[in-house]
Write a protein that holds these residues in place. Structure first.
Motif, PDB file in Angstrom:
ATOM      1  N   ASP A  81       0.839  -1.193   0.000  1.00  9.02           N
ATOM      2  CA  ASP A  81       0.000   0.000   0.000  1.00  9.02           C
ATOM      3  C   ASP A  81       0.878   1.249   0.000  1.00  9.02           C
ATOM      4  O   ASP A  81       2.077   1.195   0.269  1.00  9.02           O
ATOM      5  N   ARG A  82       0.271   2.394  -0.290  1.00 14.69           N
ATOM      6  CA  ARG A  82       0.998   3.643  -0.445  1.00 14.69           C
ATOM      7  C   ARG A  82       1.687   4.069   0.856  1.00 14.69           C
ATOM      8  O   ARG A  82       2.830   4.518   0.843  1.00 14.69           O
ATOM      9  N   ASP A  83       1.019   3.908   1.987  1.00 12.10           N
ATOM     10  CA  ASP A  83       1.608   4.326   3.266  1.00 12.10           C
ATOM     11  C   ASP A  83       2.877   3.538   3.579  1.00 12.10           C
ATOM     12  O   ASP A  83       3.890   4.106   4.009  1.00 12.10           O
ATOM     13  N   GLY A  84       2.813   2.230   3.380  1.00 13.43           N
ATOM     14  CA  GLY A  84       3.993   1.404   3.621  1.00 13.43           C
ATOM     15  C   GLY A  84       5.124   1.746   2.681  1.00 13.43           C
ATOM     16  O   GLY A  84       6.301   1.808   3.079  1.00 13.43           O
ATOM     17  N   MET A  86       5.666   4.677   1.204  1.00 17.20           N
ATOM     18  CA  MET A  86       6.216   5.987   1.522  1.00 17.20           C
ATOM     19  C   MET A  86       7.068   5.954   2.789  1.00 17.20           C
ATOM     20  O   MET A  86       8.082   6.657   2.875  1.00 17.20           O
ATOM     21  N   GLU A  87       6.698   5.142   3.750  1.00 18.56           N
ATOM     22  CA  GLU A  87       7.522   5.002   4.953  1.00 18.56           C
ATOM     23  C   GLU A  87       8.908   4.480   4.588  1.00 18.56           C
ATOM     24  O   GLU A  87       9.940   5.000   5.043  1.00 18.56           O
ATOM     25  N   TYR A  90      10.942   7.242   2.530  1.00 22.98           N
ATOM     26  CA  TYR A  90      11.580   8.281   3.338  1.00 22.98           C
ATOM     27  C   TYR A  90      12.777   7.727   4.113  1.00 22.98           C
ATOM     28  O   TYR A  90      13.771   8.428   4.335  1.00 22.98           O
ATOM     29  N   GLU A 118       6.117  13.180  -4.144  1.00 17.94           N
ATOM     30  CA  GLU A 118       5.111  13.883  -3.344  1.00 17.94           C
ATOM     31  C   GLU A 118       4.064  14.576  -4.203  1.00 17.94           C
ATOM     32  O   GLU A 118       2.917  14.762  -3.778  1.00 17.94           O
ATOM     33  N   LEU A 121       1.352  11.625  -5.222  1.00 14.51           N
ATOM     34  CA  LEU A 121       0.908  10.716  -4.164  1.00 14.51           C
ATOM     35  C   LEU A 121      -0.462  10.097  -4.435  1.00 14.51           C
ATOM     36  O   LEU A 121      -0.774   9.016  -3.922  1.00 14.51           O
TER      37      LEU A 121
END
Length: 357
Positions: A81-84, A86-87, A90, A118, A121
């Protein structure tokens, strides 16, 4: 500008760093000149380590390697998923950002990809992955094109005859051709470079190990000298011009380059010898007003205490700055991929950036 030569007409060397799906491929510069070997890196940690240990070095090459490190992450991250994603992105960004502090191209390349991510996103995750990889390749391709333009601009600015260079700002310090290297290669092809004096560049000997190796590989006539012979060679009238690279150029024209550059600049001024630096616009940091603001990396003392793995000094305290700062008053001109900038640098660098907007 219209260039007369293609990269393959100027060098027989391959790209110093490249990306193939799932791996960053680079020339291991720590092995030269004894061995020419490419290595394959399959994790962000391995790419970061290669930058720190100078397997890849030179501001533009470091920038491209860092960009490919993010491409490697994008291609291989297991996040669904996108959150994982992006973590992890970064985290990779921070690891690569913290490798070496002086070369501005590192931060320029990483921030360029971060901004792209960014801004997208809301796109599907696979699209974000694709954009990162494409942008990393674009950064590398643009570096080769910029170097080619630098080569042609510089060949028109440097005097014909014998030139002197310090450290390595050739193919090995960039993706291909080099900043200084492109100028030398174009001049060699044009017949205007008669002889190249190469400083050995202590303590890591980038001049002796890398510049002498790559320029002789491409047939450029050269003579290698110890760093402390440079002033005497100038005094003998054997140097017509000096050209060096840069790891960061700031708004007033001050610039950081490999330690020993400042001494050369002072000597050049004393002997009335034109002194140029060559770098793409990505090396120019208009946010810093003077060279006093440039962070200077200090490297391990072991580099000074040893040479080629052999102990050459007792275990004493060492001060080993990797770079020094040359004030703009010593500079004849800055050779960029958009032309040659002459004094007053503060005004003319601003003008250069305005013209590119």
């Amino acid at each position: 500008m219209e260039t007369r030569y293609r990269p393959e007409e100027l060098t027989r060397l391959p790209r110093s760093v490249a990306y193939e799906k799932g791996r960053v491929v680079m020339i291991d510069q720590t092995l030269l000149p004894a061995e020419f070997r490419t290595i394959e890196l399959r994790t962000v940690d391995e790419v970061a380590s290669a930058i720190v240990t100078m397997k890849v070095r030179g501001a533009p090459a470091i920038g491209a390697a860092a960009a490919f490190g993010l491409a490697l992450y994008a291609d291989t991250a297991k996040a669904k998923d996108r959150d994982g994603f992006m973590e992890g992105f970064y985290s990779a960004y921070e690891k690569l950002k913290n490798t070496r502090p002086t070369a501005v191209n590192l931060f320029w390349a990483l921030n360029r990809i971060r901004k792209l991510v960014e801004e997208n996103l809301e796109s599907p995750l696979e699209e974000i992955r694709r954009l990162v990889v494409e942008e990393a390749h674009r950064i590398a391709d643009e570096d080769v094109e910029a170097n080619l333009r630098i080569g042609h601009y510089g060949a028109g600015a440097l005097p014909e005859g014998n030139l002197l260079t310090h450290c390595n700002a050739g193919s090995l310090a960039t993706v291909q051709l080099g900043t200084v290297g492109a100028v030398l290669r174009v001049m060699h092809r044009d017949g205007t470079l008669k002889l190249l004096w190469v400083d050995e560049t202590r303590p890591v000997l980038q001049g002796a190990r890398l510049s002498a190796w790559e320029y002789s590989y491409d047939g450029i006539p050269l003579k290698l000298i110890s760093d402390d012979a440079a002033g005497f060679v100038m005094a003998q009238g054997k140097v017509d011009g000096i050209i060096v690279g840069a790891d960061r150029i700031v708004a007033n024209g001050d610039f950081a380059n490999k330690i020993g550059t400042y001494s050369l600049a002072v000597l050049a001024k004393e002997h009335g010898i034109p002194f140029f630096t060559a770098a793409p616009l990505s090396t120019i940091d208009m946010e810093l007003k003077s060279g006093k603001e440039i962070p200077i990396e200090e490297r391990p003392g072991e580099e000074v205490l040893t040479c080629g793995g052999c102990k050459i000094a007792p275990d004493v305290d060492v001060y080993n700055p990797a770079f020094d700062v040359t004030p703009h008053k010593y500079l004849t001109g800055i050779i960029t991929d958009r032309g040659v900038v002459y004094p007053p640098f503060e005004r003319n660098l601003k003008k250069l950036f305005r013209e590119g907007e």
